[in-house]
Motif scaffolding. Sequence first.
Motif, mmCIF file in Angstrom:
data_model
loop_
_atom_site.group_PDB
_atom_site.id
_atom_site.type_symbol
_atom_site.label_atom_id
_atom_site.label_comp_id
_atom_site.label_asym_id
_atom_site.label_seq_id
_atom_site.Cartn_x
_atom_site.Cartn_y
_atom_site.Cartn_z
ATOM 1 N N GLU A 182 0.860 -1.177 0.000
ATOM 2 C CA GLU A 182 0.000 0.000 0.000
ATOM 3 C C GLU A 182 0.900 1.231 0.000
ATOM 4 O OE1 GLU A 182 -2.650 -0.154 3.304
ATOM 5 O OE2 GLU A 182 -3.153 -2.265 2.983
ATOM 6 N N VAL A 183 0.753 2.063 -1.017
ATOM 7 C CA VAL A 183 1.689 3.168 -1.176
ATOM 8 C C VAL A 183 0.965 4.484 -1.454
ATOM 9 C CG1 VAL A 183 3.499 1.630 -2.039
ATOM 10 C CG2 VAL A 183 1.976 2.768 -3.667
ATOM 11 N N ALA A 184 1.677 5.559 -1.129
ATOM 12 C CA ALA A 184 1.281 6.914 -1.509
ATOM 13 C C ALA A 184 2.538 7.588 -2.038
ATOM 14 C CB ALA A 184 0.703 7.675 -0.322
ATOM 15 N N VAL A 185 2.353 8.594 -2.878
ATOM 16 C CA VAL A 185 3.520 9.210 -3.514
ATOM 17 C C VAL A 185 3.342 10.716 -3.586
ATOM 18 C CG1 VAL A 185 2.593 9.042 -5.868
ATOM 19 C CG2 VAL A 185 5.076 9.060 -5.515
ATOM 20 N N ALA A 186 4.469 11.418 -3.526
ATOM 21 C CA ALA A 186 4.494 12.866 -3.747
ATOM 22 C C ALA A 186 5.419 13.138 -4.925
ATOM 23 C CB ALA A 186 4.992 13.594 -2.505
ATOM 24 N N PHE A 187 4.897 13.819 -5.932
ATOM 25 C CA PHE A 187 5.723 14.261 -7.050
ATOM 26 C C PHE A 187 6.073 15.732 -6.809
ATOM 27 C CE2 PHE A 187 3.081 11.032 -9.497
ATOM 28 C CZ PHE A 187 4.102 10.078 -9.506
ATOM 29 N N TRP A 188 7.364 16.032 -6.784
ATOM 30 C CA TRP A 188 7.817 17.416 -6.599
ATOM 31 C C TRP A 188 8.070 17.973 -8.005
ATOM 32 C CZ3 TRP A 188 6.434 17.592 -1.863
ATOM 33 C CH2 TRP A 188 6.719 16.553 -0.971
ATOM 34 N N TYR A 189 7.020 18.508 -8.601
ATOM 35 C CA TYR A 189 7.032 18.883 -10.017
ATOM 36 C C TYR A 189 7.128 20.393 -10.153
ATOM 37 C CZ TYR A 189 5.725 18.559 -14.955
ATOM 38 O OH TYR A 189 5.719 18.625 -16.329
ATOM 39 N N HIS A 190 8.236 20.860 -10.760
ATOM 40 C CA HIS A 190 8.527 22.300 -10.822
ATOM 41 C C HIS A 190 8.470 22.854 -9.396
ATOM 42 C CE1 HIS A 190 8.877 22.558 -15.116
ATOM 43 N NE2 HIS A 190 7.664 22.061 -15.319
ATOM 44 N N ASP A 191 7.639 23.869 -9.180
ATOM 45 C CA ASP A 191 7.516 24.460 -7.841
ATOM 46 C C ASP A 191 6.246 24.000 -7.142
ATOM 47 O OD1 ASP A 191 9.881 25.939 -8.168
ATOM 48 O OD2 ASP A 191 8.806 27.520 -9.243
ATOM 49 N N THR A 192 5.640 22.920 -7.627
ATOM 50 C CA THR A 192 4.396 22.438 -7.025
ATOM 51 C C THR A 192 4.621 21.065 -6.402
ATOM 52 O OG1 THR A 192 3.652 21.382 -9.077
ATOM 53 C CG2 THR A 192 3.058 23.697 -8.737
ATOM 54 N N GLN A 193 3.658 20.618 -5.608
ATOM 55 C CA GLN A 193 3.696 19.284 -5.025
ATOM 56 C C GLN A 193 2.370 18.595 -5.329
ATOM 57 O OE1 GLN A 193 4.664 20.332 -1.012
ATOM 58 N NE2 GLN A 193 2.608 21.056 -0.499
ATOM 59 N N VAL A 194 2.474 17.384 -5.846
ATOM 60 C CA VAL A 194 1.289 16.615 -6.229
ATOM 61 C C VAL A 194 1.272 15.332 -5.404
ATOM 62 C CG1 VAL A 194 0.085 15.464 -8.111
ATOM 63 C CG2 VAL A 194 1.404 17.543 -8.568
ATOM 64 N N PHE A 195 0.231 15.178 -4.573
ATOM 65 C CA PHE A 195 0.111 14.014 -3.701
ATOM 66 C C PHE A 195 -0.930 13.050 -4.264
ATOM 67 C CE2 PHE A 195 1.391 17.512 -0.844
ATOM 68 C CZ PHE A 195 2.526 16.950 -0.285
ATOM 69 N N LEU A 196 -0.551 11.777 -4.349
ATOM 70 C CA LEU A 196 -1.468 10.760 -4.862
ATOM 71 C C LEU A 196 -1.318 9.491 -4.037
ATOM 72 C CD1 LEU A 196 -0.675 11.261 -8.646
ATOM 73 C CD2 LEU A 196 -2.768 11.988 -7.495
ATOM 74 N N SER A 197 -2.379 8.704 -3.999
ATOM 75 C CA SER A 197 -2.360 7.461 -3.231
ATOM 76 C C SER A 197 -2.791 6.301 -4.116
ATOM 77 C CB SER A 197 -3.301 7.567 -2.018
ATOM 78 O OG SER A 197 -3.320 6.352 -1.293
ATOM 79 N N GLY A 198 -2.286 5.114 -3.793
ATOM 80 C CA GLY A 198 -2.612 3.942 -4.574
ATOM 81 C C GLY A 198 -4.082 3.600 -4.558
#
Length: 386
Positions: A182-198
């Motif tokens: 079971e995972v969740a992820v944060a993408f540090w994209y440019h100057d933003t943060q995108v949080f997503l979960s499985g």
Amino acid sequence: MTKLVLAIDDDKLVHHIIEEALSHFCKLIHAKNGDEGLRLAEKYHPDIILLDVEMPGMSGFEVCEKLKKSRRTADIPVMFLSSKSELAERMRGYNAGASDYVAKPFESDELIARIKVLDAYRQQSRKLTLDVRRAQITAEIAMTDSGDMGRIMRYVGQSYNAHDLTTLSDYFFEFFVPLQLEVAVAFWYHDTQVFLSGNGAMQPIEQELLSKHRDGSRFVDFGRRTIINYPKVSLLIKNMPVDDNAMYGRYKDLLPHILEATNAKIKDMEVSEEALSKVDQIGRVFEELSDQLAGIGGHHSSKVSEFGDLVQQINGLKDKQLTAEQVEALDKLYQHFSFVDDELSIIKFKLSDITEARHQLIESLNKIAKPWGEEEVAAQTDIELF
């Protein structure tokens, strides 16, 4: 529909504050200690549980652990209310199974907003549970035919064909299904943060932990959770098999490979996006130059007409002799036309250069963005590798 909220706290004043804050927003049930809270949770199955940390008898952490062990109450989001706001306390709350952690004193609007977030998270989780179970069954069948490195190679191919975070995250979460992680992820994209979960829903406390540990060590272990950090991506594993040394070591060797590939892909996406932005900027400059050229052309035409009028005047003179003023006017017009001709030649040359460069750049970016055309890459569960 009115939400049912269970507040577990030994402080009567806190119950009063919660009542004042939420009475118009939801139905409240009150418990003065952990034992009573567990009994009411089992009986009424509330939508949200607000739980104090420090109470006589069982602590809030112990109550939360018992709630999460019960099949009837395990899916109820728990929000800790505590006067302690240190990161260590929040991590302890998350390890116990909490979905959020609010420091006392709190504002009514903040509490309501967080309850709404947790309720949305629960609804999303329920909606996606069936899909996740189906995916796990399919993945378990495929797992017997696909080795670790095979799945990594497949993911690298899939990520190469992903051109946005949504597609990349779909491939990313698909990788973990056969592993039953079971995972969740944060993408540090440019100057933003995108949080997503499985499972499609990210808990607020998970977002907070990923953000706070972003600049920490490569591996951060706490309880059965592990965070793995790379510059452009951070992974939270919620059920790391810490009691199984062989499996734990296997995952710690395996997962950096997929994170390295993801990190590299996000960097490529950022570069491509910046390049496309430059193309757009060039296009705007091109339009400005075109407008400038049109303006100069109009002015040039006006001067040509003026020059023509002057020539007619000269032709109308009987003795064909020019006055000093006419000679000076002719000289100025000649200098102007010479200047305009030079400027127009330079501008046309630059526009031609820019047009060609823009065309080549667009072709290159299209090749980078769609290296395999419209061909689809098979899913992790559609292939047999080893």
